[in-house]
Design a protein around this motif. Structure first.
Motif, PDB file in Angstrom:
ATOM      1  N   HIS A  93       0.709  -1.203  -0.114  1.00 29.62           N
ATOM      2  CA  HIS A  93      -0.015  -0.055   0.085  1.00 29.62           C
ATOM      3  C   HIS A  93       0.930   1.271  -0.244  1.00 29.62           C
ATOM      4  O   HIS A  93       0.571   2.313  -0.949  1.00 29.62           O
ATOM      5  N   ASP A  94       2.019   1.123   0.873  1.00 30.27           N
ATOM      6  CA  ASP A  94       2.821   2.171   0.836  1.00 30.27           C
ATOM      7  C   ASP A  94       3.335   2.762  -0.677  1.00 30.27           C
ATOM      8  O   ASP A  94       3.617   3.775  -0.867  1.00 30.27           O
ATOM      9  N   VAL A  95       3.845   1.599  -1.347  1.00 30.62           N
ATOM     10  CA  VAL A  95       4.346   1.805  -2.710  1.00 30.62           C
ATOM     11  C   VAL A  95       3.407   2.445  -3.516  1.00 30.62           C
ATOM     12  O   VAL A  95       3.637   3.540  -4.418  1.00 30.62           O
ATOM     13  N   TYR A  96       2.069   2.042  -3.478  1.00 34.64           N
ATOM     14  CA  TYR A  96       1.124   2.566  -4.310  1.00 34.64           C
ATOM     15  C   TYR A  96       0.936   4.013  -3.873  1.00 34.64           C
ATOM     16  O   TYR A  96       0.740   5.078  -4.811  1.00 34.64           O
ATOM     17  N   ALA A  97       1.065   4.664  -2.526  1.00 30.27           N
ATOM     18  CA  ALA A  97       0.981   5.831  -2.027  1.00 30.27           C
ATOM     19  C   ALA A  97       1.984   6.592  -2.664  1.00 30.27           C
ATOM     20  O   ALA A  97       1.822   7.759  -3.245  1.00 30.27           O
ATOM     21  N   MET A  98       3.347   6.174  -2.770  1.00 29.07           N
ATOM     22  CA  MET A  98       4.307   6.919  -3.194  1.00 29.07           C
ATOM     23  C   MET A  98       4.276   7.098  -4.537  1.00 29.07           C
ATOM     24  O   MET A  98       4.690   8.036  -5.365  1.00 29.07           O
ATOM     25  N   SER A  99       3.856   6.160  -5.335  1.00 27.62           N
ATOM     26  CA  SER A  99       3.590   6.375  -6.707  1.00 27.62           C
ATOM     27  C   SER A  99       2.761   7.586  -7.139  1.00 27.62           C
ATOM     28  O   SER A  99       2.592   8.112  -8.313  1.00 27.62           O
ATOM     29  N   GLY A 101       2.402  10.168  -5.144  1.00 29.22           N
ATOM     30  CA  GLY A 101       2.989  11.218  -4.627  1.00 29.22           C
ATOM     31  C   GLY A 101       2.045  11.553  -3.217  1.00 29.22           C
ATOM     32  O   GLY A 101       1.969  12.795  -2.886  1.00 29.22           O
ATOM     33  N   ILE A 102       1.327  10.890  -2.563  1.00 32.72           N
ATOM     34  CA  ILE A 102       0.587  11.079  -1.647  1.00 32.72           C
ATOM     35  C   ILE A 102       1.082  10.691  -0.036  1.00 32.72           C
ATOM     36  O   ILE A 102       1.967   9.732  -0.428  1.00 32.72           O
ATOM     37  N   PRO A 103       0.722  11.176   1.258  1.00 29.50           N
ATOM     38  CA  PRO A 103       1.595  10.596   2.063  1.00 29.50           C
ATOM     39  C   PRO A 103       1.177   9.001   2.397  1.00 29.50           C
ATOM     40  O   PRO A 103       0.081   8.824   2.090  1.00 29.50           O
ATOM     41  N   VAL A 104       2.104   8.242   2.786  1.00 29.21           N
ATOM     42  CA  VAL A 104       1.947   6.750   2.762  1.00 29.21           C
ATOM     43  C   VAL A 104       0.572   6.412   3.891  1.00 29.21           C
ATOM     44  O   VAL A 104      -0.222   5.399   3.762  1.00 29.21           O
ATOM     45  N   GLU A 105       0.579   7.381   5.008  1.00 26.89           N
ATOM     46  CA  GLU A 105      -0.463   7.194   5.916  1.00 26.89           C
ATOM     47  C   GLU A 105      -1.931   7.297   5.538  1.00 26.89           C
ATOM     48  O   GLU A 105      -2.799   7.256   5.962  1.00 26.89           O
ATOM     49  N   ASP A 106      -1.951   8.056   4.131  1.00 31.27           N
ATOM     50  CA  ASP A 106      -3.372   8.210   3.593  1.00 31.27           C
ATOM     51  C   ASP A 106      -3.780   7.117   3.081  1.00 31.27           C
ATOM     52  O   ASP A 106      -5.046   7.074   2.318  1.00 31.27           O
ATOM     53  N   LEU A 107      -3.034   6.147   2.584  1.00 35.03           N
ATOM     54  CA  LEU A 107      -3.463   5.047   1.830  1.00 35.03           C
ATOM     55  C   LEU A 107      -3.131   3.686   2.533  1.00 35.03           C
ATOM     56  O   LEU A 107      -2.540   2.774   1.942  1.00 35.03           O
ATOM     57  N   ASP A 108      -3.350   3.746   4.049  1.00 36.85           N
ATOM     58  CA  ASP A 108      -2.999   2.392   4.487  1.00 36.85           C
ATOM     59  C   ASP A 108      -3.999   1.208   3.979  1.00 36.85           C
ATOM     60  O   ASP A 108      -5.173   1.393   3.525  1.00 36.85           O
ATOM     61  N   PRO A 181      -6.540   2.196  -9.490  1.00 38.11           N
ATOM     62  CA  PRO A 181      -6.057   1.279  -9.989  1.00 38.11           C
ATOM     63  C   PRO A 181      -6.699   0.051 -10.093  1.00 38.11           C
ATOM     64  O   PRO A 181      -7.368  -0.270  -9.250  1.00 38.11           O
ATOM     65  N   GLN A 182      -6.515  -0.921 -11.155  1.00 39.39           N
ATOM     66  CA  GLN A 182      -7.152  -2.228 -10.807  1.00 39.39           C
ATOM     67  C   GLN A 182      -6.082  -3.354 -10.079  1.00 39.39           C
ATOM     68  O   GLN A 182      -5.118  -3.643 -10.565  1.00 39.39           O
ATOM     69  N   LEU A 183      -6.506  -3.264  -8.586  1.00 32.59           N
ATOM     70  CA  LEU A 183      -5.279  -4.068  -7.849  1.00 32.59           C
ATOM     71  C   LEU A 183      -6.347  -5.334  -7.439  1.00 32.59           C
ATOM     72  O   LEU A 183      -5.599  -6.205  -6.753  1.00 32.59           O
ATOM     73  N   THR A 184      -7.521  -5.452  -7.816  1.00 28.74           N
ATOM     74  CA  THR A 184      -8.112  -6.573  -7.296  1.00 28.74           C
ATOM     75  C   THR A 184      -8.407  -7.887  -8.152  1.00 28.74           C
ATOM     76  O   THR A 184      -8.937  -8.541  -7.770  1.00 28.74           O
ATOM     77  N   SER A 185      -7.633  -7.588  -9.467  1.00 30.99           N
ATOM     78  CA  SER A 185      -7.663  -8.676 -10.433  1.00 30.99           C
ATOM     79  C   SER A 185      -6.532  -8.898 -11.143  1.00 30.99           C
ATOM     80  O   SER A 185      -5.842  -7.936 -11.293  1.00 30.99           O
TER      81      SER A 185
END
Length: 205
Positions: A93-99, A101-108, A181-185
């Motif tokens: 989840h952190d990697v996606y947040a960084m991609s 450009g948002i704080p990682v804590e916003d996408l836990d 993004p499509q991460l569930t399939s």
């Protein structure tokens, strides 16, 4: 035992099984081409691999050393892997947040459709990486109601696993809609196979 020897052993076993029948006793005797052959189970044996839910060890262990350690243990001896699995889950989840450009804590990680938070979910993955079977419930990896009661031939276990990882409470958190993004399939369907008769092959191209 190296890989070459394992291959030879595998071929030998498969060839032997063509001519093997079992007796009605428990004295470690096989009947091969009508001749009794004793099986020697003496010596020290080491577990090299284990088969549980598809992809769990591959996706969450993070290194070859951890993968091999995980494979060598029985399911009830895997509590120490839970923190590793949780760290990996949160890192995805952190990697996606960084991609973005948002704080990682916003996408836990968000509790999934089974209402499992990160710690509980990764405990299930680490300590119960075995295919359970519920004799009094429908056999399914997840059908929207029943969960982990077995595995049906047409269950898309990878999509289900991705949904549990990235789908959140609704199962649609990162499903490719509403700018996500499509991460569930994995985008791989069942093809045109039917499961009426083995070996369940697609129509040749």
């Amino acid at each position: 035992m190296n890989t070459y020897k394992l291959r030879i052993l595998f071929v030998a076993v498969c060839t032997s099984l063509m001519f093997v029948q079992c007796g009605n006793d428990d004295d470690n005797i096989l009947i091969i081409e009508d001749e009794p052959v004793a099986i020697d189970f003496s010596g020290d044996w080491t577990q090299e691999d284990s088969m549980g839910r598809p992809g769990i060890n591959t996706v969450f262990s993070g290194s070859d050393d951890v993968k091999n350690d995980f494979n060598s243990r029985i399911p009830t001896d895997r509590a120490s892997f839970q923190p590793i699995f949780q760290n990996t889950l949160e890192l995805y989840h952190d990697v996606y947040a960084m991609s973005l450009g948002i704080p990682v804590e916003d996408l836990d990680y968000e509790a999934n459709i089974l209402t499992l938070d990160a710690a509980t979910f990764t405990t299930v993955l680490a300590q119960f990486d075995a295919l359970q079977v519920a004799p009094n419930a429908p056999t399914t990896y997840f059908d929207g109601t029943n969960a982990l009661t077995g595995r049906n031939l047409n269950d898309d276990v990878i999509d289900i696993s991705l949904t549990l990882m990235f789908g959140g409470m609704t199962g649609t958190r990162f499903d490719g809609n509403n700018g996500t993004p499509q991460l569930t399939s994995d985008g791989v369907g069942l093809g045109d196979r039917t499961f009426g008769s083995f070996p369940y092959l697609n129509t040749p191209n």
